[in-house]
Design an enzyme around this catalytic site. Structure first.
Site: not given
Length: 276
Positions: A13, A15, A214
């Site tokens: 991922d 961001d 996240d």
């Protein structure tokens, strides 16, 4: 524990994981990015961002030519060398952006649900909402197979909205800051599995897969890989992954790029002093 000498694929991922969600800082991961590049280990970006945004990020991170997964898996950019693939240069899964936007507008008009889509906003307003520079906000509007929403209604109405989308064959996915609607035939899990099969097809090798994320929308990615690294994030709900055992999943103490580095240090048994 995997070795850097193994055939590896790293899916990550962006961001909140490889980059800070607000500042875009990624330098804490620079050492690992260089090492993986030297080892010939692909780092495949996997995000809700558009393909245009992802291509720009690849240049910044020196990942040009590698595949990437955009719009939560609805768009997959193929490796530059896979010219003979029937989907080259890009695989699109499910309904296009225009169709999804049409459905969303009909649902809003029919049920009165309160949300704002990225398509509703011009570039200057979108830049204010996202905190992106205007040029980057323009790239964020170039969605091809999904739509991004700012939800402005109650949780109960959200549940009804989610149910309506499911009946129409659409997914409602929670990101780090916004919500995303895409065809149920797309998804980070499908994209990860498809790319892993493509790498096997083109190299004849069986790859060990590593995923880093996240947010809640990273769970399908993390559930699809051999080893998962959950980078500490800002989302209050965190990430729930299947098979959350110490042998397969590591939860970092640090956030963003520093957590990304911490996770790879742990996975490959490298001390923080040796890899900075």
């Amino acid at each position: 524990m995997p070795s850097l000498d193994d055939p590896l694929l790293i899916f990550t991922d962006v961001d909140g994981t490889l980059m800070d969600s607000h500042t875009g800082e990624w330098q804490a991961a620079a050492g690992w990015l260089s090492r993986l590049r030297e080892q010939g280990i692909p780092v495949i970006l996997c995000s809700s961002k558009t393909a245009a945004e992802m291509a720009a990020l690849q240049k910044i991170l020196s990942l040009e030519g590698l595949p990437f997964i955009a719009e939560n898996g609805a768009v997959v950019q193929l490796d530059d060398s896979w010219h003979d693939d029937e989907h080259y240069p890009r695989l699109m899964s499910g309904a296009p952006h225009e169709e999804i936007t049409r459905v969303l507008n009909e649902l809003r008009n029919t049920h009165g649900w309160k949300f704002t889509s990225f398509s509703d906003l011009d570039e200057s307003v979108l830049a204010e909402v996202t905190g992106l520079p205007p040029a980057q906000a323009a790239l964020a509007k170039l969605q091809e197979a999904s739509e991004t929403l700012i939800w402005r209604d109650s949780d109960s109405e959200m549940a009804a909205f989610d149910d309506a989308l499911s009946q129409l064959g659409l997914r409602f996915v929670q990101g780090a800051r916004f919500w995303h609607v895409l065809d149920e035939r797309g998804g980070k899990d499908q994209a990860v599995n498809w790319l892993t099969r493509q790498y096997h097809h083109y190299t004849g090798k069986s790859f060990t897969t590593v995923g880093l994320g996240d947010g809640p929308n990273d769970a399908p990615l993390l559930d699809s890989v051999d080893y998962a690294i959950v980078v500490r994030g800002l989302n209050r709900e965190g990430v729930t992954v299947r098979r959350d055992t110490p042998e397969r999943v590591y939860h970092t103490e640090l956030e963003g790029a520093a957590g990304w580095r911490e996770g790879l240090n742990q996975l490959f048994g490298i001390s923080s002093s040796a890899q900075t």
